[in-house]
Design an enzyme around this catalytic site. Sequence first.
Site, PDB file in Angstrom:
ATOM      1  CG  ASN A   1      -3.965   5.665  -1.002  1.00 57.27           C
ATOM      2  OD1 ASN A   1      -5.097   6.108  -1.189  1.00 57.27           O
ATOM      3  ND2 ASN A   1      -3.143   6.188  -0.096  1.00 57.27           N
TER       4      ASN A   1
ATOM      5  CB  THR B   1      -8.400  12.869   3.135  1.00 60.34           C
ATOM      6  OG1 THR B   1      -8.510  13.450   1.816  1.00 60.34           O
ATOM      7  CG2 THR B   1      -9.058  11.493   3.139  1.00 60.34           C
TER       8      THR B   1
ATOM      9  CE  LYS C   1      -5.378  10.516  -8.698  1.00 64.76           C
ATOM     10  NZ  LYS C   1      -4.797   9.347  -8.004  1.00 64.76           N
TER      11      LYS C   1
ATOM     12  CE1 TYR D   1      -6.062  13.989  -7.899  1.00 62.68           C
ATOM     13  CE2 TYR D   1      -8.281  14.788  -8.340  1.00 62.68           C
ATOM     14  CZ  TYR D   1      -7.431  13.899  -7.707  1.00 62.68           C
ATOM     15  OH  TYR D   1      -7.959  12.928  -6.890  1.00 62.68           O
TER      16      TYR D   1
ATOM     17  CB  ILE E   1      -0.927   0.055   1.231  1.00 66.67           C
ATOM     18  CG1 ILE E   1      -1.721  -1.246   1.389  1.00 66.67           C
ATOM     19  CG2 ILE E   1      -1.885   1.248   1.126  1.00 66.67           C
ATOM     20  CD1 ILE E   1      -2.516  -1.318   2.682  1.00 66.67           C
TER      21      ILE E   1
END
Length: 242
Positions: free
Chosen positions: A78, A182, A149, A145, A6
Site C-alpha cells: 500500500n 487522505t 505506478k 508518479y 500491510i
Amino acid sequence: MRYVFITGTTRGLGHALLDIFREDCIISISRSKVETDIELYREFHVDFLDEQALEEKVPEIFNSIQPEKGDEIYLINNAGTVNPVKSIANMDAQSFMDSYKINVLAPALLMKGYVNAFSDLQAAKRILTVSSGAALNPMEGWAAYCSSKAAVNMVSDVLRQEMDRLDYPIFTATYRPGVIDTDMQGEIRSADPDDFPDLETFKKYKESNRLYPPKVVAYVAQRIITSDNFGFSESYSISDFL
C-alpha cells in the site's frame, strides 16, 4: 489462520486497512510506530528510502510468521508517494529516484521476500499492490508518479507470469483505488500550479465531496483479495465495485 502483511499503515488507506483486517493476524510495515488500538501480530519499522536496510529487513519480516498448510497469507503493498509533483523541466534527480524507491523498489523487494519465504507452502498466497489510474493516464506534473505506478504494475505482471510454474501458485494483482480523501490529496492540493496545471480539478474533488473515504477503499481491497476469483485478472479498479 489468515496473515496479512500491510505497508504504509500509519495513515490513510493503510491505516484503514488495519481496521478492515482487525480480526486477522496483521503484520504492519511502516517507517514509524503506528498509533492504533488494534492489536498487531507483528510490527516492523523500516524506511523505504534506505533500500539496503529494507533489503536486509525483508527476510526477518516474512520469517516472523510460521504459517501452516491451508493458511491464508496476504501481502498488501500500500505504501506510496505522489511526490515530487513537478514538471519534467523542474524535477531533480534525488526526488525522482526517491519516488521509485518507495513506489517500485520497495514493493518489488517485498514481493521477492514473500516468494522466497512461501513459494513451497500449500496455502492461499496473494499479493495485492495498490496502483493508480495515473499508471494508465499521463498527467502534467506527475512524471515520477505516473511512471513509477506503471512500473510497479509491470513488476506485478512479471511476477504473475513467473508464479505460473509453481506447484502452489502465488497470485498477484494490482488495485486502482480512485481518488481517496487522505493526506496525499492534501499534498496534491498544495502543489505549485505552474508544475501541476490540474490543481483546481483536485481542489474541486475535495470541495464537492468526490473523494472516496479510506474505509470504503479498504473495504473494496478486502473484497478483492479475499475473493475466490482473485488472480483471474491482473488488475482491479474500485469503479468495478462501487
